[in-house]
Design an enzyme around this catalytic site. Structure first.
Site, PDB file in Angstrom:
ATOM      1  N   GLU A 171      -6.965   4.658   7.772  1.00  0.00           N
ATOM      2  CA  GLU A 171      -6.737   6.079   7.454  1.00  0.00           C
ATOM      3  C   GLU A 171      -7.953   6.675   6.754  1.00  0.00           C
ATOM      4  OE1 GLU A 171      -2.998   5.541   5.436  1.00  0.00           O
ATOM      5  OE2 GLU A 171      -2.078   4.950   7.340  1.00  0.00           O
ATOM      6  N   ASN A 188       0.874  -1.179   0.000  1.00  0.00           N
ATOM      7  CA  ASN A 188       0.000   0.000   0.000  1.00  0.00           C
ATOM      8  C   ASN A 188       0.908   1.225   0.000  1.00  0.00           C
ATOM      9  OD1 ASN A 188      -1.867   1.999   0.405  1.00  0.00           O
ATOM     10  ND2 ASN A 188      -2.377   1.410   2.513  1.00  0.00           N
ATOM     11  N   TRP A 189       0.997   1.867  -1.156  1.00  0.00           N
ATOM     12  CA  TRP A 189       1.953   2.977  -1.289  1.00  0.00           C
ATOM     13  C   TRP A 189       1.397   4.301  -0.775  1.00  0.00           C
ATOM     14  CZ3 TRP A 189       4.256   1.730  -6.859  1.00  0.00           C
ATOM     15  CH2 TRP A 189       5.039   0.570  -6.755  1.00  0.00           C
ATOM     16  N   LYS A 190       0.147   4.309  -0.409  1.00  0.00           N
ATOM     17  CA  LYS A 190      -0.477   5.518   0.156  1.00  0.00           C
ATOM     18  C   LYS A 190      -0.182   6.738  -0.715  1.00  0.00           C
ATOM     19  CE  LYS A 190      -0.015   3.359   4.638  1.00  0.00           C
ATOM     20  NZ  LYS A 190      -0.027   3.496   6.075  1.00  0.00           N
ATOM     21  N   GLY A 210       2.699  -1.303   4.394  1.00  0.00           N
ATOM     22  CA  GLY A 210       2.774   0.125   4.103  1.00  0.00           C
ATOM     23  C   GLY A 210       4.214   0.545   3.881  1.00  0.00           C
ATOM     24  N   GLY A 211       4.821   1.110   4.913  1.00  0.00           N
ATOM     25  CA  GLY A 211       6.167   1.697   4.812  1.00  0.00           C
ATOM     26  C   GLY A 211       7.194   0.808   4.130  1.00  0.00           C
ATOM     27  N   GLY A 229       2.083   1.859  10.909  1.00  0.00           N
ATOM     28  CA  GLY A 229       3.031   2.966  10.798  1.00  0.00           C
ATOM     29  C   GLY A 229       3.694   3.338  12.108  1.00  0.00           C
TER      30      GLY A 229
HETATM   31  C1  PEP Z   1      -0.936  -0.021   6.110  1.00  0.00           C
HETATM   32  O1  PEP Z   1      -0.978   1.169   5.880  1.00  0.00           O
HETATM   33  O2  PEP Z   1      -1.847  -0.747   5.695  1.00  0.00           O
HETATM   34  C2  PEP Z   1       0.184  -0.544   6.894  1.00  0.00           C
HETATM   35  C3  PEP Z   1       0.108  -1.757   7.340  1.00  0.00           C
HETATM   36  O3  PEP Z   1       1.238   0.300   7.095  1.00  0.00           O
HETATM   37  P1  PEP Z   1       2.643  -0.071   7.810  1.00  0.00           P
HETATM   38  O4  PEP Z   1       3.121  -1.355   7.204  1.00  0.00           O
HETATM   39  O5  PEP Z   1       3.539   1.081   7.491  1.00  0.00           O
HETATM   40  O6  PEP Z   1       2.365  -0.207   9.268  1.00  0.00           O
END
Ligand code: PEP
Length: 265
Positions: A101, A10-12, A247-248, A177
């Site tokens: 989010e 998930n590149w947001k 995510g990250g 995050g």
């Molecule tokens: C996400 O945004 O779905 C997520 C799991 O982020 P992260 O891996 O950065 O916690």
């Protein structure tokens, strides 16, 4: 039943078009054929991502492209929004719905999310449906109720066929995050609980005459929340974990490819 693992990046709101294109090209070099690799770039990068993701490569690696959002209505006067039909027309295969989010910053309620799910599925777009509790809800021992409500309002008006288009992602909000990961017991017990919910609701509806497998057996349940190269293997080895929503750590090739490899093992 053996379920093929899925790893979704998930590149947001990250990545310019050039950055997105070059990371996809790197991902195409991976040959982990026991894992479905999916990425969710921003809207501006979706079309290019679809074209690059499906390019044939010597190792046969396909990258599926996922949208980060969709509107609940099919079309109309909703300035700035993107419809299911638009996503479909550029080859997007699935969409993330219910990310914490979106729930928190864009006030997406369970009932709006349920409508989005229905609209996506009507256009044959797969759904990655996110659920997760806040830290205070876990501390008050209310986390199972929260997840039950999110799943029943979001998904339980689907029919036995439609539920097969859904992947559920369990993402405790306090782990997204933050660098904090739920521990193996917390993850496994919640994934098992989610599979039971789906079993109770859908398994008796299956068409035994066509030998359909039970919805709860084929359902893929992903874990999300600070999955990193150093914890991915342990998380993915849990019985009811069928991959991860990342995510990250999906924003750079070294970390993301290590996580994908961990899902293959
Ligand atoms: C996400 O945004 O779905 C997520 C799991 O982020 P992260 O891996 O950065 O916690």
């Amino acid at each position: 039943m053996k379920r093929k693992k899925i790893v979704v990046g998930n590149w947001k709101m990250n990545m310019t078009m050039d950055q997105s294109n070059s990371l996809i090209k790197e991902l195409k070099s991976i040959s982990e054929n026991d894992v479905e690799i999916k990425i969710a770039p921003s809207f501006t990068n979706l079309h290019n991502a679809v074209l690059l993701g499906q390019l044939s490569s010597s190792n046969g690696q396909y990258i599926e492209v996922v949208a980060q959002n969709i509107h609940s209505e099919e079309r109309g006067a909703y300035t700035g929004e993107i419809s299911a039909e638009m996503l479909k027309s550029i080859g997007v295969k699935s969409v993330i719905i219910g990310h914490s989010e979106r729930r928190k910053y864009f006030n997406e309620t369970d009932s709006i999310l349920s409508k989005k799910v229905k609209t996506a599925i009507k256009y044959n777009i797969g759904v990655i449906f996110c659920v997760g509790e806040e830290l205070s809800e876990r501390e008050n021992n209310n986390h199972f109720n929260v997840i039950k409500d999110q799943i029943s309002i979001g998904l339980f008006d689907l029919d036995a066929y439609e539920i097969n288009k859904v992947v559920i992602a369990y993402e405790p909000v306090w782990a997204i995050g933050t660098g904090k990961t739920a521990n193996s017991n917390q993850i496994q017990e919640m994934h098992e609980f989610i599979r039971e919910l789906v079993k109770d609701k859908f398994d008796h509806l299956r068409n035994k005459s066509t030998n359909d497998s039970a919805a709860s057996e084929s359902l893929r349940i992903l874990y999300g929340g600070s999955v990193k190269p150093n914890n991915a293997k342990e998380i993915f080895s849990l019985q009811d974990v069928d991959g991860g929503l990342i995510g990250g750590a999906s924003l750079n090739f070294a970390d993301f490819s290590t996580i994908i490899k961990a899902a293959n093992g």
